[in-house]
Design a protein around this motif. Structure first.
Motif, PDB file in Angstrom:
ATOM      1  N   SER A  43       0.839  -1.189   0.000  1.00 29.00           N
ATOM      2  CA  SER A  43       0.000   0.000   0.000  1.00 29.00           C
ATOM      3  C   SER A  43       0.877   1.243   0.000  1.00 29.00           C
ATOM      4  O   SER A  43       1.774   1.384   0.836  1.00 29.00           O
ATOM      5  N   LEU A  44       0.605   2.150  -0.943  1.00 27.62           N
ATOM      6  CA  LEU A  44       1.420   3.350  -1.103  1.00 27.62           C
ATOM      7  C   LEU A  44       0.512   4.573  -1.065  1.00 27.62           C
ATOM      8  O   LEU A  44      -0.185   4.869  -2.045  1.00 27.62           O
ATOM      9  N   PRO A  45       0.485   5.297   0.058  1.00 27.05           N
ATOM     10  CA  PRO A  45      -0.409   6.447   0.181  1.00 27.05           C
ATOM     11  C   PRO A  45       0.246   7.747  -0.295  1.00 27.05           C
ATOM     12  O   PRO A  45       1.195   8.242   0.317  1.00 27.05           O
ATOM     13  N   PHE A  46      -0.234   8.278  -1.407  1.00 25.26           N
ATOM     14  CA  PHE A  46       0.217   9.598  -1.860  1.00 25.26           C
ATOM     15  C   PHE A  46      -0.746  10.117  -2.930  1.00 25.26           C
ATOM     16  O   PHE A  46      -1.619   9.389  -3.410  1.00 25.26           O
ATOM     17  N   ASP A  47      -0.576  11.373  -3.310  1.00 24.79           N
ATOM     18  CA  ASP A  47      -1.391  12.022  -4.332  1.00 24.79           C
ATOM     19  C   ASP A  47      -0.935  11.532  -5.707  1.00 24.79           C
ATOM     20  O   ASP A  47       0.216  11.742  -6.094  1.00 24.79           O
ATOM     21  N   VAL A  48      -1.839  10.901  -6.462  1.00 24.88           N
ATOM     22  CA  VAL A  48      -1.441  10.281  -7.732  1.00 24.88           C
ATOM     23  C   VAL A  48      -0.960  11.288  -8.765  1.00 24.88           C
ATOM     24  O   VAL A  48      -0.267  10.913  -9.719  1.00 24.88           O
ATOM     25  N   SER A  49      -1.320  12.560  -8.613  1.00 27.02           N
ATOM     26  CA  SER A  49      -0.904  13.553  -9.604  1.00 27.02           C
ATOM     27  C   SER A  49       0.504  14.080  -9.353  1.00 27.02           C
ATOM     28  O   SER A  49       1.029  14.854 -10.159  1.00 27.02           O
ATOM     29  N   ASP A  50       1.139  13.645  -8.267  1.00 25.05           N
ATOM     30  CA  ASP A  50       2.491  14.108  -7.924  1.00 25.05           C
ATOM     31  C   ASP A  50       3.523  13.250  -8.667  1.00 25.05           C
ATOM     32  O   ASP A  50       3.773  12.105  -8.314  1.00 25.05           O
ATOM     33  N   HIS A  51       4.126  13.808  -9.704  1.00 19.85           N
ATOM     34  CA  HIS A  51       5.047  13.053 -10.552  1.00 19.85           C
ATOM     35  C   HIS A  51       6.242  12.520  -9.768  1.00 19.85           C
ATOM     36  O   HIS A  51       6.670  11.372  -9.964  1.00 19.85           O
ATOM     37  N   ARG A  52       6.794  13.327  -8.895  1.00 19.88           N
ATOM     38  CA  ARG A  52       7.972  12.901  -8.137  1.00 19.88           C
ATOM     39  C   ARG A  52       7.616  11.760  -7.185  1.00 19.88           C
ATOM     40  O   ARG A  52       8.366  10.784  -7.065  1.00 19.88           O
ATOM     41  N   GLU A  53       6.480  11.898  -6.506  1.00 17.11           N
ATOM     42  CA  GLU A  53       6.037  10.848  -5.592  1.00 17.11           C
ATOM     43  C   GLU A  53       5.801   9.548  -6.355  1.00 17.11           C
ATOM     44  O   GLU A  53       6.167   8.466  -5.894  1.00 17.11           O
ATOM     45  N   PHE A 103      -1.120  10.733 -16.376  1.00 17.38           N
ATOM     46  CA  PHE A 103       0.192  11.147 -16.864  1.00 17.38           C
ATOM     47  C   PHE A 103       1.297  10.763 -15.882  1.00 17.38           C
ATOM     48  O   PHE A 103       2.338  10.214 -16.276  1.00 17.38           O
ATOM     49  N   ALA A 104       1.093  11.041 -14.596  1.00 13.19           N
ATOM     50  CA  ALA A 104       2.133  10.758 -13.607  1.00 13.19           C
ATOM     51  C   ALA A 104       2.421   9.266 -13.537  1.00 13.19           C
ATOM     52  O   ALA A 104       3.586   8.835 -13.511  1.00 13.19           O
ATOM     53  N   GLY A 105       1.363   8.461 -13.502  1.00 10.76           N
ATOM     54  CA  GLY A 105       1.567   7.020 -13.423  1.00 10.76           C
ATOM     55  C   GLY A 105       2.229   6.464 -14.668  1.00 10.76           C
ATOM     56  O   GLY A 105       3.159   5.649 -14.588  1.00 10.76           O
ATOM     57  N   SER A 106       1.768   6.893 -15.829  1.00  8.51           N
ATOM     58  CA  SER A 106       2.325   6.387 -17.084  1.00  8.51           C
ATOM     59  C   SER A 106       3.796   6.792 -17.234  1.00  8.51           C
ATOM     60  O   SER A 106       4.634   5.975 -17.643  1.00  8.51           O
ATOM     61  N   ARG A 107       4.101   8.020 -16.904  1.00 10.39           N
ATOM     62  CA  ARG A 107       5.500   8.466 -16.995  1.00 10.39           C
ATOM     63  C   ARG A 107       6.397   7.692 -16.036  1.00 10.39           C
ATOM     64  O   ARG A 107       7.568   7.452 -16.323  1.00 10.39           O
ATOM     65  N   ALA A 108       5.843   7.282 -14.912  1.00 14.69           N
ATOM     66  CA  ALA A 108       6.658   6.570 -13.922  1.00 14.69           C
ATOM     67  C   ALA A 108       6.958   5.135 -14.344  1.00 14.69           C
ATOM     68  O   ALA A 108       8.050   4.625 -14.098  1.00 14.69           O
ATOM     69  N   VAL A 109       5.982   4.463 -14.982  1.00 18.62           N
ATOM     70  CA  VAL A 109       6.183   3.047 -15.312  1.00 18.62           C
ATOM     71  C   VAL A 109       6.746   2.823 -16.709  1.00 18.62           C
ATOM     72  O   VAL A 109       7.337   1.766 -16.987  1.00 18.62           O
ATOM     73  N   LEU A 110       6.596   3.787 -17.612  1.00 19.12           N
ATOM     74  CA  LEU A 110       6.962   3.552 -19.010  1.00 19.12           C
ATOM     75  C   LEU A 110       8.446   3.311 -19.264  1.00 19.12           C
ATOM     76  O   LEU A 110       8.790   2.448 -20.090  1.00 19.12           O
ATOM     77  N   PRO A 111       9.366   4.052 -18.633  1.00 16.95           N
ATOM     78  CA  PRO A 111      10.777   3.832 -18.975  1.00 16.95           C
ATOM     79  C   PRO A 111      11.211   2.376 -18.855  1.00 16.95           C
ATOM     80  O   PRO A 111      11.843   1.833 -19.777  1.00 16.95           O
ATOM     81  N   ALA A 112      10.864   1.717 -17.749  1.00 13.90           N
ATOM     82  CA  ALA A 112      11.256   0.320 -17.578  1.00 13.90           C
ATOM     83  C   ALA A 112      10.499  -0.590 -18.535  1.00 13.90           C
ATOM     84  O   ALA A 112      11.046  -1.575 -19.043  1.00 13.90           O
ATOM     85  N   MET A 113       9.213  -0.278 -18.787  1.00 18.70           N
ATOM     86  CA  MET A 113       8.453  -1.076 -19.745  1.00 18.70           C
ATOM     87  C   MET A 113       9.075  -0.996 -21.135  1.00 18.70           C
ATOM     88  O   MET A 113       9.210  -2.003 -21.844  1.00 18.70           O
ATOM     89  N   LEU A 114       9.440   0.207 -21.534  1.00 19.89           N
ATOM     90  CA  LEU A 114      10.046   0.388 -22.853  1.00 19.89           C
ATOM     91  C   LEU A 114      11.383  -0.334 -22.952  1.00 19.89           C
ATOM     92  O   LEU A 114      11.714  -0.909 -24.003  1.00 19.89           O
ATOM     93  N   GLU A 115      12.131  -0.322 -21.873  1.00 20.72           N
ATOM     94  CA  GLU A 115      13.423  -1.009 -21.874  1.00 20.72           C
ATOM     95  C   GLU A 115      13.228  -2.519 -22.016  1.00 20.72           C
ATOM     96  O   GLU A 115      14.012  -3.185 -22.714  1.00 20.72           O
ATOM     97  N   ARG A 116      12.177  -3.060 -21.381  1.00 18.34           N
ATOM     98  CA  ARG A 116      11.924  -4.500 -21.469  1.00 18.34           C
ATOM     99  C   ARG A 116      11.131  -4.886 -22.715  1.00 18.34           C
ATOM    100  O   ARG A 116      11.077  -6.055 -23.086  1.00 18.34           O
ATOM    101  N   GLY A 117      10.475  -3.907 -23.339  1.00 16.19           N
ATOM    102  CA  GLY A 117       9.684  -4.185 -24.530  1.00 16.19           C
ATOM    103  C   GLY A 117       8.373  -4.882 -24.248  1.00 16.19           C
ATOM    104  O   GLY A 117       7.824  -5.567 -25.113  1.00 16.19           O
ATOM    105  N   THR A 118       7.834  -4.667 -23.066  1.00 16.57           N
ATOM    106  CA  THR A 118       6.553  -5.283 -22.708  1.00 16.57           C
ATOM    107  C   THR A 118       5.910  -4.496 -21.571  1.00 16.57           C
ATOM    108  O   THR A 118       6.602  -3.852 -20.774  1.00 16.57           O
ATOM    109  N   GLY A 119       4.583  -4.555 -21.508  1.00 13.79           N
ATOM    110  CA  GLY A 119       3.861  -3.861 -20.442  1.00 13.79           C
ATOM    111  C   GLY A 119       2.479  -3.461 -20.915  1.00 13.79           C
ATOM    112  O   GLY A 119       2.177  -3.479 -22.127  1.00 13.79           O
ATOM    113  N   ALA A 120       1.612  -3.104 -19.989  1.00 14.28           N
ATOM    114  CA  ALA A 120       0.248  -2.716 -20.326  1.00 14.28           C
ATOM    115  C   ALA A 120      -0.237  -1.636 -19.367  1.00 14.28           C
ATOM    116  O   ALA A 120       0.083  -1.654 -18.178  1.00 14.28           O
ATOM    117  N   ILE A 121      -1.016  -0.711 -19.903  1.00 13.40           N
ATOM    118  CA  ILE A 121      -1.629   0.360 -19.119  1.00 13.40           C
ATOM    119  C   ILE A 121      -3.116   0.369 -19.421  1.00 13.40           C
ATOM    120  O   ILE A 121      -3.521   0.281 -20.590  1.00 13.40           O
TER     121      ILE A 121
END
Length: 230
Positions: A43-53, A103-121
């Motif tokens: 469980s991770l409690p924070f504001d989803v719109s906070d890119h850094r968080e 946007f915040a969530g997608s930007r956070a997970v995409l770099p590793a997904m792109l590096e592995r060449g797989t993932g879903a949003i």
């Protein structure tokens, strides 16, 4: 090895249903919400719109659970207000939570997904993004923006092996709809072909399909809305 999903809005009706569904299918779930997400493995409690968080949270998820295979962007809130009475602050908050969270969530997970060449949003939108609704202008606008962003991102990252889809529920039987909501009124329900509100588990089923059984599907939207918008 279990796959890992980050689910935002995991303490809410749809988000918690998605978490339960995925965990039942063997996924590990990191639940993001301002409130605790008891049904998640982490469980991770924070504001989803906070890119850094969000970026820092994904690092924690990868350390605790493993690489992130999926993001389900379900965090949001609903207000029914006449157009002329919507304040700038209310409109900005609606966009910040819904579109900003995507946007915040997608930007956070995409770099590793792109590096592995797989993932879903999967983005949770709304039937109001398609059909609109009286007194729903700022909510419909935010959900419409999420749909546009998801389709555009799908086109951008499909060549890299990443799938992006959306689910646009109709009124759903969750605490987001108060007991006196007009969406619960029998007069409204009688206008629906299915004569009932959507159930969170039905929305979760759509999300699960897009993650587990639709390797060929991207840029699409599923509509579990009891036939409200056909």
């Amino acid at each position: 090895m279990s796959r890992v999903a980050v689910v935002t809005g995991a303490a809410g009706g749809v988000g918690s249903a998605v978490s339960r569904r995925l965990r039942g299918a063997g996924w590990l779930v990191a639940g993001v919400d301002r409130a605790p997400a008891p049904g998640a493995d982490l469980s991770l409690p924070f504001d989803v719109s906070d890119h850094r968080e969000f970026a820092a949270a994904v690092v924690s998820v990868e350390r605790e659970l493993g690489p992130v295979d999926a993001l389900v962007s379900a965090a949001g809130h609903y207000e029914s207000i006449p157009f002329a009475e919507v304040t700038d602050d209310q409109a900005e908050r609606m966009l910040r939570v819904h579109l900003g969270g995507f946007f915040a969530g997608s930007r956070a997970v995409l770099p590793a997904m792109l590096e592995r060449g797989t993932g879903a949003i999967v983005a949770i939108a709304s039937e109001l993004a398609v059909g609109g609704g009286a007194r729903d202008s700022h909510y419909a606008a935010a959900k419409g923006a999420v749909l546009g962003a998801a389709k555009s991102l799908a086109a951008e990252v499909a060549p890299a092996g990443i799938r992006v889809n959306a689910v646009a529920p109709g009124p759903t039987d969750t605490p987001m709809l108060p007991p006196d909501s007009p969406w619960r009124d029998t007069a409204y329900l009688s206008t629906l072909p299915a004569r009932a509100l959507a159930h969170p588990d039905e929305v979760a089923l759509c999300v699960h399909y897009l993650l587990d059984s639709a390797d060929f599907v991207t840029g699409e939207t599923l509509h579990p809305n009891s036939g409200a918008v056909i």
